[in-house]
Write a protein that holds these residues in place. Sequence first.
Motif, mmCIF file in Angstrom:
data_model
loop_
_atom_site.group_PDB
_atom_site.id
_atom_site.type_symbol
_atom_site.label_atom_id
_atom_site.label_comp_id
_atom_site.label_asym_id
_atom_site.label_seq_id
_atom_site.Cartn_x
_atom_site.Cartn_y
_atom_site.Cartn_z
ATOM 1 N N VAL A 93 0.844 -1.203 0.000
ATOM 2 C CA VAL A 93 0.000 0.000 0.000
ATOM 3 C C VAL A 93 0.875 1.246 0.000
ATOM 4 O O VAL A 93 1.721 1.416 0.890
ATOM 5 N N GLU A 94 0.659 2.123 -0.980
ATOM 6 C CA GLU A 94 1.499 3.308 -1.121
ATOM 7 C C GLU A 94 0.766 4.604 -0.804
ATOM 8 O O GLU A 94 1.330 5.686 -0.947
ATOM 9 N N HIS A 95 -0.486 4.497 -0.396
ATOM 10 C CA HIS A 95 -1.259 5.677 0.025
ATOM 11 C C HIS A 95 -2.286 5.219 1.049
ATOM 12 O O HIS A 95 -2.887 4.149 0.881
ATOM 13 N N PRO A 96 -2.505 5.972 2.122
ATOM 14 C CA PRO A 96 -3.445 5.534 3.170
ATOM 15 C C PRO A 96 -4.828 5.174 2.645
ATOM 16 O O PRO A 96 -5.450 4.222 3.123
ATOM 17 N N ASN A 97 -5.323 5.935 1.650
ATOM 18 C CA ASN A 97 -6.667 5.680 1.133
ATOM 19 C C ASN A 97 -6.775 4.362 0.376
ATOM 20 O O ASN A 97 -7.880 3.905 0.096
ATOM 21 N N ASN A 98 -5.631 3.775 0.011
ATOM 22 C CA ASN A 98 -5.648 2.525 -0.735
ATOM 23 C C ASN A 98 -5.582 1.296 0.170
ATOM 24 O O ASN A 98 -5.473 0.172 -0.315
ATOM 25 N N SER A 99 -5.677 1.503 1.475
ATOM 26 C CA SER A 99 -5.590 0.402 2.425
ATOM 27 C C SER A 99 -6.842 -0.468 2.386
ATOM 28 O O SER A 99 -7.939 -0.012 2.061
ATOM 29 N N LEU A 100 -6.677 -1.744 2.741
ATOM 30 C CA LEU A 100 -7.823 -2.600 3.003
ATOM 31 C C LEU A 100 -8.569 -2.022 4.199
ATOM 32 O O LEU A 100 -7.959 -1.662 5.205
ATOM 33 N N ASP A 101 -9.883 -1.920 4.104
ATOM 34 C CA ASP A 101 -10.644 -1.225 5.144
ATOM 35 C C ASP A 101 -10.975 -2.087 6.351
ATOM 36 O O ASP A 101 -11.037 -1.581 7.470
ATOM 37 N N PHE A 102 -11.192 -3.367 6.147
ATOM 38 C CA PHE A 102 -11.486 -4.208 7.301
ATOM 39 C C PHE A 102 -11.306 -5.684 6.963
ATOM 40 O O PHE A 102 -11.309 -6.090 5.803
ATOM 41 N N VAL A 103 -11.138 -6.466 8.007
ATOM 42 C CA VAL A 103 -11.184 -7.924 7.937
ATOM 43 C C VAL A 103 -12.205 -8.379 8.972
ATOM 44 O O VAL A 103 -12.153 -7.945 10.134
ATOM 45 N N CYS A 104 -13.140 -9.220 8.563
ATOM 46 C CA CYS A 104 -14.126 -9.784 9.498
ATOM 47 C C CYS A 104 -14.066 -11.299 9.418
ATOM 48 O O CYS A 104 -14.287 -11.878 8.355
ATOM 49 N N ILE A 105 -13.749 -11.933 10.539
ATOM 50 C CA ILE A 105 -13.789 -13.391 10.653
ATOM 51 C C ILE A 105 -14.947 -13.707 11.582
ATOM 52 O O ILE A 105 -14.912 -13.372 12.769
ATOM 53 N N ALA A 106 -15.974 -14.344 11.056
ATOM 54 C CA ALA A 106 -17.249 -14.446 11.771
ATOM 55 C C ALA A 106 -17.135 -15.105 13.126
ATOM 56 O O ALA A 106 -17.859 -14.745 14.059
ATOM 57 N N ASP A 107 -16.235 -16.097 13.260
ATOM 58 C CA ASP A 107 -16.137 -16.794 14.548
ATOM 59 C C ASP A 107 -14.971 -16.305 15.400
ATOM 60 O O ASP A 107 -14.605 -16.959 16.382
ATOM 61 N N LEU A 108 -14.382 -15.162 15.039
ATOM 62 C CA LEU A 108 -13.239 -14.658 15.814
ATOM 63 C C LEU A 108 -13.365 -13.178 16.146
ATOM 64 O O LEU A 108 -13.430 -12.798 17.313
ATOM 65 N N GLY A 147 -21.578 -7.830 13.567
ATOM 66 C CA GLY A 147 -22.190 -6.550 13.939
ATOM 67 C C GLY A 147 -21.194 -5.418 13.882
ATOM 68 O O GLY A 147 -21.505 -4.313 13.428
ATOM 69 N N ARG A 148 -19.976 -5.676 14.341
ATOM 70 C CA ARG A 148 -18.930 -4.651 14.307
ATOM 71 C C ARG A 148 -18.589 -4.277 12.868
ATOM 72 O O ARG A 148 -18.432 -3.108 12.534
ATOM 73 N N MET A 149 -18.472 -5.296 12.011
ATOM 74 C CA MET A 149 -18.136 -5.044 10.604
ATOM 75 C C MET A 149 -19.227 -4.254 9.897
ATOM 76 O O MET A 149 -18.949 -3.296 9.170
ATOM 77 N N VAL A 150 -20.489 -4.631 10.098
ATOM 78 C CA VAL A 150 -21.589 -3.930 9.439
ATOM 79 C C VAL A 150 -21.684 -2.487 9.937
ATOM 80 O O VAL A 150 -21.876 -1.553 9.151
ATOM 81 N N THR A 151 -21.528 -2.279 11.237
ATOM 82 C CA THR A 151 -21.592 -0.926 11.795
ATOM 83 C C THR A 151 -20.485 -0.050 11.227
ATOM 84 O O THR A 151 -20.711 1.116 10.862
ATOM 85 N N TYR A 152 -19.285 -0.597 11.137
ATOM 86 C CA TYR A 152 -18.163 0.149 10.556
ATOM 87 C C TYR A 152 -18.417 0.455 9.083
ATOM 88 O O TYR A 152 -18.170 1.571 8.610
ATOM 89 N N THR A 153 -18.941 -0.531 8.344
ATOM 90 C CA THR A 153 -19.226 -0.321 6.923
ATOM 91 C C THR A 153 -20.271 0.771 6.729
ATOM 92 O O THR A 153 -20.146 1.612 5.830
ATOM 93 N N LEU A 154 -21.295 0.779 7.571
ATOM 94 C CA LEU A 154 -22.310 1.830 7.486
ATOM 95 C C LEU A 154 -21.699 3.203 7.747
ATOM 96 O O LEU A 154 -22.024 4.184 7.067
ATOM 97 N N ARG A 155 -20.813 3.267 8.737
ATOM 98 C CA ARG A 155 -20.169 4.550 9.024
ATOM 99 C C ARG A 155 -19.330 5.009 7.837
ATOM 100 O O ARG A 155 -19.321 6.186 7.486
#
Length: 283
Positions: free
Chosen positions: A169-184, A226-234
């Motif tokens: 990643v060469e620019h902050p905006n190009n970062s992966l936004d999240f990882v969600c592992i349903a059972d972790l 729930g955390r992933m969906v809330t973050y995505t909505l934001r």
Amino acid sequence: MSQQELVSYFKQATMEMQLEYERIRLRATEDPGTAGDEGEENWASLFRKWLPGDLQIATKGRVLCGSGEATDQVDIVALSASYPHGMLVKKMHLASEVMAIFECKTTLKAHHIEKTIASASRAKEAIYKAHGKEVIYGLVAHSHSWGSDSSKVAEIISGKLAEASSAHVEHPNNSLDFVCIADLGSWTLRTEWDEDYYGPGVVSYYSGPAFVNLNGKSGTDTSPIGRMVTYTLRRLSYLDEKYRGLASYFGMSGLEGIGSWATSNLRIWTDFNSKRRHVDLFY
């Protein structure tokens, strides 16, 4: 709907995803392709239920920029309400109407993180160059391959995120936004600017899950989904203000949890290897 009811809905969604994982895994060695497709449909169904109702969810294909450049193949895209219905079945998704991209894995492994971060960085840069817009890019999985010690697994994943981001990643905006592992748990991108605290430059890091003791068993303080969906909505509310009310309601529910992060995984940006100078700040 009370906030407690909202929390209970996502506990149910997490349980359903775990049951689906057990069912899919029984046949995965016989036909891994079908298992992967079923996993993607699990997540597509969840996004149709919990992301804003005007978004159109499509599976498989590539994102096509107006410049003619196309991304790597993606698993799920969330398209704007104005996306032509006749194009939904086509597998070249028009970049100007893409709001979010999701990569899906049944069992997450280390190489999936690096590959997705590299793909996300290329896709985000291409879409911005062609259309001047940002998109959300996330990685979701039913489970993972690192064993049962949740705290140790969280450290491994946090390290992999930092390592792969530094490499690709060469620019902050190009970062992966999240990882969600349903059972972790879920890891969500934070980008800050605070010279008094961090010194000069923009700082980015992933806020990982906080583990607590629940009835003698370690678990997260909130549903990973729930955390992933809330973050995505934001994040969607940053792209379009019409989603602010919904994002605010979910945010008040406590679904994002308290999060945790290690200073060793901070990345400080004082210069960008990109012509793009604007940085979106997310706390």
